[in-house]
Scaffold this motif. Sequence first.
Motif, PDB file in Angstrom:
ATOM      1  N   ALA A  58       1.013  -1.076   0.209  1.00 40.19           N
ATOM      2  CA  ALA A  58      -0.100  -0.126  -0.091  1.00 40.19           C
ATOM      3  C   ALA A  58       0.385   0.973   0.159  1.00 40.19           C
ATOM      4  O   ALA A  58       0.918   2.742  -0.539  1.00 40.19           O
ATOM      5  CB  ALA A  58      -0.814  -0.074   1.287  1.00 40.19           C
ATOM      6  N   LEU A  59       2.328   1.023   0.772  1.00 45.14           N
ATOM      7  CA  LEU A  59       2.469   2.142   0.597  1.00 45.14           C
ATOM      8  C   LEU A  59       3.241   2.536  -0.245  1.00 45.14           C
ATOM      9  O   LEU A  59       3.775   4.138  -0.998  1.00 45.14           O
ATOM     10  CB  LEU A  59       3.769   2.589   2.062  1.00 45.14           C
ATOM     11  CG  LEU A  59       3.813   2.360   3.381  1.00 45.14           C
ATOM     12  CD1 LEU A  59       4.808   1.652   4.052  1.00 45.14           C
ATOM     13  CD2 LEU A  59       2.948   3.915   3.358  1.00 45.14           C
ATOM     14  N   GLU A  60       3.788   1.902  -1.246  1.00 47.72           N
ATOM     15  CA  GLU A  60       4.417   1.658  -2.553  1.00 47.72           C
ATOM     16  C   GLU A  60       3.409   2.112  -3.607  1.00 47.72           C
ATOM     17  O   GLU A  60       3.524   2.938  -4.244  1.00 47.72           O
ATOM     18  CB  GLU A  60       4.886   0.594  -2.921  1.00 47.72           C
ATOM     19  CG  GLU A  60       6.435   0.014  -4.045  1.00 47.72           C
ATOM     20  CD  GLU A  60       6.587  -1.273  -4.255  1.00 47.72           C
ATOM     21  OE1 GLU A  60       7.745  -1.394  -3.746  1.00 47.72           O
ATOM     22  OE2 GLU A  60       5.908  -2.010  -3.924  1.00 47.72           O
ATOM     23  N   ALA A  61       1.955   1.885  -3.618  1.00 46.56           N
ATOM     24  CA  ALA A  61       1.121   2.228  -4.275  1.00 46.56           C
ATOM     25  C   ALA A  61       0.790   3.837  -4.080  1.00 46.56           C
ATOM     26  O   ALA A  61       0.454   4.468  -4.753  1.00 46.56           O
ATOM     27  CB  ALA A  61      -0.100   1.715  -4.079  1.00 46.56           C
ATOM     28  N   SER A  62       1.444   3.907  -3.103  1.00 40.80           N
ATOM     29  CA  SER A  62       1.083   5.433  -2.595  1.00 40.80           C
ATOM     30  C   SER A  62       2.408   6.008  -2.818  1.00 40.80           C
ATOM     31  O   SER A  62       2.465   7.358  -2.930  1.00 40.80           O
ATOM     32  CB  SER A  62       0.792   5.568  -1.114  1.00 40.80           C
ATOM     33  OG  SER A  62       1.042   6.257  -0.586  1.00 40.80           O
TER      34      SER A  62
END
Length: 289
Positions: A58-62
């Motif tokens: 999720a962090l990577e996607a953001s």
Amino acid sequence: MNGSTRSITAEERAAFDDDGVVCLRGALDAAALQAMARPVEHALTSRAMADLSAMGRALEASGETVLRDGRSVGTFASGVDHWREIAEFADFACRSELPRLIAELLESDQLWLYEDSVLVKEPGTVERTAWHQDLGYFHVDGNQLATTWCPLDPVTPETGAVRYVRGSHRWDATYRPNLFVSTMAIPDTEGTTVPDIDALAAAGECEVITFSTEPGDVVVHHARTLHAAGPNTSATVRRRAISVRYCGDDARTHRRKGAPFKPHQQDWTDGLPLTGPDHPLVWSQEAGA
Ligand SMILES: O=C(O)CCC(=O)C(=O)O
């Protein structure tokens, strides 16, 4: 809970004082550790654990940088305060050999439980644990603060052994806590940003040490010691660990802005000793238990 009556040696105490970390070989009865396998499974399947691999995605996607070496087939799962709900964790944290050994290591007359944690990197977990200092997450201050890391599996650098910056407990800074799989600091926290330890180590400006361990070994680090861990590159070997964090005589409440609070810590006043059912006294020199 187990039959070991081993003491802390002068060499172990010196290593902890000098390096900010020590591996206590054979500190716990391996059978007692094995007895924790079922409760750990129970925690993994029945409790609300953080899926740090999913958080990393999720962090990577953001748009955040996440410390991962490829595509995960395993999960990095983590949770805290299992001792509150699962009797075996309470026994392990409060009534095993751990409290006596840690009180001895810290040269503390009394010892209080801060929290416990389960940290599992399943085979094929690519997420690294980012460099961090525990103190920034803890709403306490003092010198007699220690984290234990108790593996349930044989652990090597390839399966995610924790790495420590030798002597970093004597560095002046209190570092901002991060999101564990990313160097991104938790918003609104105070302190110094964790430096690029791998670059500093490559330049010879600090030394990183690690320990290959067997069940029964306990690695203990000071709350100021910077540490991190690699992925679990094994296809078959799990990396299950229970980490119990303790406070000694000089620990005092100290609220840290932005760091996650537990409900009972919301109204804490700074400068008080730990008391009460949320942080039980687990060792007293006077009582001998
Ligand atoms: O198990 C890990 O990957 C990290 C452990 C850790 O940071 C801790 O117990 O303080």
